[in-house]
Design a protein around this motif. Structure first.
Motif, short mmCIF file in Angstrom:
data_model
loop_
_atom_site.label_atom_id
_atom_site.label_comp_id
_atom_site.label_asym_id
_atom_site.label_seq_id
_atom_site.Cartn_x
_atom_site.Cartn_y
_atom_site.Cartn_z
N SER A 199 1.18 -0.90 0.22
CA SER A 199 -0.13 -0.17 -0.34
C SER A 199 1.25 1.61 0.24
N SER A 200 0.57 2.32 -1.13
CA SER A 200 0.92 3.58 -0.72
C SER A 200 1.39 4.66 0.28
N SER A 201 0.33 4.14 1.26
CA SER A 201 -0.76 5.09 1.64
C SER A 201 -0.23 4.59 3.56
N HIS A 202 -0.24 2.92 2.90
CA HIS A 202 -0.67 2.00 4.13
C HIS A 202 1.15 1.58 4.42
N THR A 203 2.55 1.45 3.77
CA THR A 203 3.36 0.99 3.42
C THR A 203 4.15 1.73 2.99
N LEU A 204 4.37 2.82 2.45
CA LEU A 204 5.63 3.58 1.80
C LEU A 204 5.36 4.71 2.65
N GLY A 205 4.04 5.05 2.44
CA GLY A 205 4.06 6.62 3.39
C GLY A 205 4.59 6.17 4.07
N GLY A 220 -3.45 -1.78 9.44
CA GLY A 220 -2.16 -1.46 9.52
C GLY A 220 -1.18 -3.21 9.59
N ARG A 221 -0.98 -4.35 10.19
CA ARG A 221 -0.53 -5.57 9.91
C ARG A 221 -1.03 -6.10 8.26
N GLY A 222 -2.44 -6.18 8.45
CA GLY A 222 -2.70 -6.01 6.74
C GLY A 222 -1.95 -5.55 5.69
N HIS A 223 -1.03 -4.21 5.53
CA HIS A 223 -0.92 -3.22 4.71
C HIS A 223 0.71 -3.73 5.22
N GLY A 224 0.91 -4.12 6.45
CA GLY A 224 2.65 -3.63 6.25
C GLY A 224 2.96 -2.64 6.73
N THR A 225 1.78 -2.59 7.31
CA THR A 225 2.61 -0.92 8.19
C THR A 225 3.78 -1.39 9.12
N ASP A 226 3.23 -2.45 9.75
CA ASP A 226 4.51 -2.36 11.47
C ASP A 226 5.76 -2.36 10.58
N LEU A 262 12.96 3.64 10.10
CA LEU A 262 13.27 3.58 10.59
C LEU A 262 14.83 2.93 11.45
N SER A 263 15.01 1.86 10.58
CA SER A 263 15.91 1.23 9.95
C SER A 263 17.32 1.65 9.08
N GLY A 264 16.66 2.73 8.59
CA GLY A 264 17.41 3.40 7.38
C GLY A 264 17.89 2.88 6.30
N TYR A 265 16.82 2.17 5.84
CA TYR A 265 16.33 1.16 4.11
C TYR A 265 15.57 2.08 3.55
N ASP A 266 15.64 1.80 2.74
CA ASP A 266 14.91 3.28 1.69
C ASP A 266 14.09 2.02 0.62
N PRO A 267 12.83 2.60 0.28
CA PRO A 267 12.13 1.50 -0.32
C PRO A 267 12.42 1.51 -1.75
N VAL A 268 13.37 2.71 -2.16
CA VAL A 268 13.75 2.24 -4.18
C VAL A 268 14.81 1.30 -4.03
N THR A 269 15.13 1.49 -3.43
CA THR A 269 16.70 0.77 -3.42
C THR A 269 16.64 -0.67 -2.65
N PHE A 270 15.81 -0.84 -1.36
CA PHE A 270 15.47 -2.09 -0.36
C PHE A 270 15.20 -3.65 -1.02
N ASP A 271 16.15 -4.19 -0.70
CA ASP A 271 15.62 -5.93 -1.15
C ASP A 271 15.09 -6.31 -0.76
N THR A 272 13.81 -7.00 -1.62
CA THR A 272 12.49 -7.14 -1.20
C THR A 272 12.49 -8.47 -0.84
N ALA A 284 0.68 -7.02 -3.75
CA ALA A 284 0.05 -8.10 -2.69
C ALA A 284 1.60 -8.49 -1.75
N ALA A 285 2.67 -9.12 -2.28
CA ALA A 285 3.09 -10.18 -1.96
C ALA A 285 4.91 -9.33 -1.01
N PHE A 286 4.56 -7.94 -1.21
CA PHE A 286 5.70 -6.95 -0.85
C PHE A 286 6.64 -6.69 -2.20
N GLY A 287 6.48 -7.11 -3.05
CA GLY A 287 7.08 -6.34 -4.04
C GLY A 287 7.46 -4.92 -4.56
#
Length: 473
Positions: free
Chosen positions: A17-23, A59-65, A72-82, A289-292
């Protein structure tokens, strides 16, 4: 007047989710930067995360946690190895340690993330507060709002989306856009290119758009060649790979480009084309949906519509990848998304799924119409038609997962976009009775009247009428 770039609408990130994961991921990153600016990062001993409203309920279904921990750990969603998401998050939970900003080790417990199901902040339903507890006994906190499409704001900081520039064609409404087109004689995509040049060079614009296109390509191809069951407990079986296998039959291919050629050579009957458009859309949102890795278009939950319609144009209309045409498609689509963001919302937590699939369908319809030679009026008409037939669409994800009905809705949105484009191209736009501005206003009024249980809370619709029993994750 809000200035929105093509690169604000199309963002590279990680599902679902862009609003619940990426945001929230971006919010966590911003909080770490803020702590550094306060010269407090080295003094932090513990961080608590408070999730409000829709971020708590789904939140849990969307992977917000997961998103806030990685941010917080300093990883970036553009480059992090899924492929490393599960192992990294598990490491944090089992070690009870989090490397804040990748620099400062702090203690972490599972109850440091609080899901406040019954609390909601007034500014926006998607709210997250980060609290940092320091060695001197003091605490610092910041609240961020994930307002859809990966956009994150902190009203107290009053930061703008972009560096303020002087746009040659300032646009707030569809009427503004049309007036500029008629005065200048330029196409919609030409107007947007001129505006983008106020921020960056044409080389950077083209390279940036083509990078977005590359990520979309990789996502579609990966989704069409990956089988299995989606995570989350609903046991949803991925379908795109099996559809691809059935449609491609015995035709041989070795890579992405030869795959496209094989698809094009195998036929152009209506049912065949329809199946491929659906397959492309399903592929993207199964990956999501698979956190890709996907591209917000304008959101993650609606990420499959734009690629599906773009691939339809590349394979069945234009018969090949032509860079200028792809850039024209993406620029036009982005501006329609910007108009909906300015005049209504692209957040399902504010407007239901009409704000996601509806907007993406309107974006795709306009972009396809532009590429098929439609007039400026027909481009806007196509966007209006697509949204008109998504008005009132609810967001009711079963178990809070971006799977049912979200994945199939992308296929439906893509087909509606193509139909809307065809209708606009076959219509004298002077006879139109509904304007794009009118449908944007109607969508916003519908959003405000819609019950909150249909706004990404999983408290209504399919989410409550389809019985599921899932373990807490």
């Amino acid at each position: 007047m809000t200035q929105i770039s093509v690169f604000d609408i199309f963002k590279i990130g990680i599902g679902p989710s862009s609003s619940h994961t990426l945001g929230p991921w971006r919010a966590a990153q911003q909080f770490v930067v803020w702590l550094g600016q306060k010269r407090a990062l080295e003094s932090v001993e513990q961080v608590k995360i408070l999730l409000y409203g829709s971020l708590a309920k789904t939140g849990r279904g969307h992977g917000t946690d997961i998103a806030v921990l990685l941010g917080l750990s300093g990883y970036d969603p553009v480059t992090f190895d899924t492929s490393g998401i599960n192992s990294k998050v598990q490491q944090i939970y089992t070690s009870h340690q989090l490397l804040l900003g990748g620099l400062k080790e702090i203690t972490f417990a599972s109850d440091d993330i609080c899901f406040l199901f019954e609390e909601e902040l007034s500014f926006h339903p998607n709210a997250v507060t980060f609290q940092a507890f320091l060695q001197n006994g003091k605490a610092l906190s910041q609240t961020y709002y994930s307002i859809g499409g990966g956009f994150v704001i902190n009203p107290d900081e009053k930061t703008s989306l972009n560096t303020e520039v002087t746009l040659p064609f300032p646009i707030h409404t569809a009427d503004d856009l049309l007036n500029w087109c008629l005065q200048s004689g330029l196409k919609v995509s030409d107007i947007i290119m001129r505006n983008e040049l106020a921020w960056r060079s044409e080389t950077d614009i083209r390279e940036g758009v083509l990078n977005i296109f590359r990520v979309m390509n990789e996502c579609v191809y990966r989704g069409c060649h990956t089988e299995g069951i989606l995570p989350g407990g609903l046991n949803v079986i991925r379908r795109a790979a099996s559809i691809n296998k059935d449609l491609i039959n015995t035709t041989q291919y070795t890579d992405f480009n030869s795959w496209l050629t094989a698809i094009r050579k195998a036929g152009n009957k209506f049912q065949y084309i329809l199946d491929w458009v659906s397959c492309f859309a399903l592929a993207v949102n199964e990956e999501n949906a698979a956190f890709g890795r996907v591209v917000t278009a304008p959101t993650n939950g609606a990420a499959g519509v734009i690629p599906a319609v773009l691939f339809y144009d590349i394979i069945f209309c234009n018969k090949g990848i032509h860079i200028d045409r792809i850039i024209r498609f993406m620029l036009t689509a982005s501006e329609i998304g910007s108009l909906f963001k300015k005049g209504a919302t692209i957040s399902a937590a504010m407007g239901g799924c009409q704000a996601e699939i509806g907007v993406s369908s309107a974006m795709a319809a306009a972009a396809l119409t532009e590429c098929l030679g439609g007039s400026q009026q027909q481009v806007l008409m196509a966007a209006e038609i697509a949204m008109e037939h998504h008005l009132g669409l609810t967001c009711d994800p079963i178990a809070g997962l971006v799977q049912i009905p979200c994945i199939e809705r992308n296929a439906m949105g893509a087909i509606k976009a193509i139909t809307a484009s065809q209708l606009a191209l076959q219509t004298n736009s002077q006879n139109a009775r509904v304007t794009l501005d009118g449908v944007i206003k109607a969508m916003w009024e519908t959003a405000k009247d819609m019950s909150i249980k249909y706004k990404e809370t999983s408290d209504g619709g399919l989410a409550v009428t389809i019985p599921v029993s899932l373990p807490e994750c």
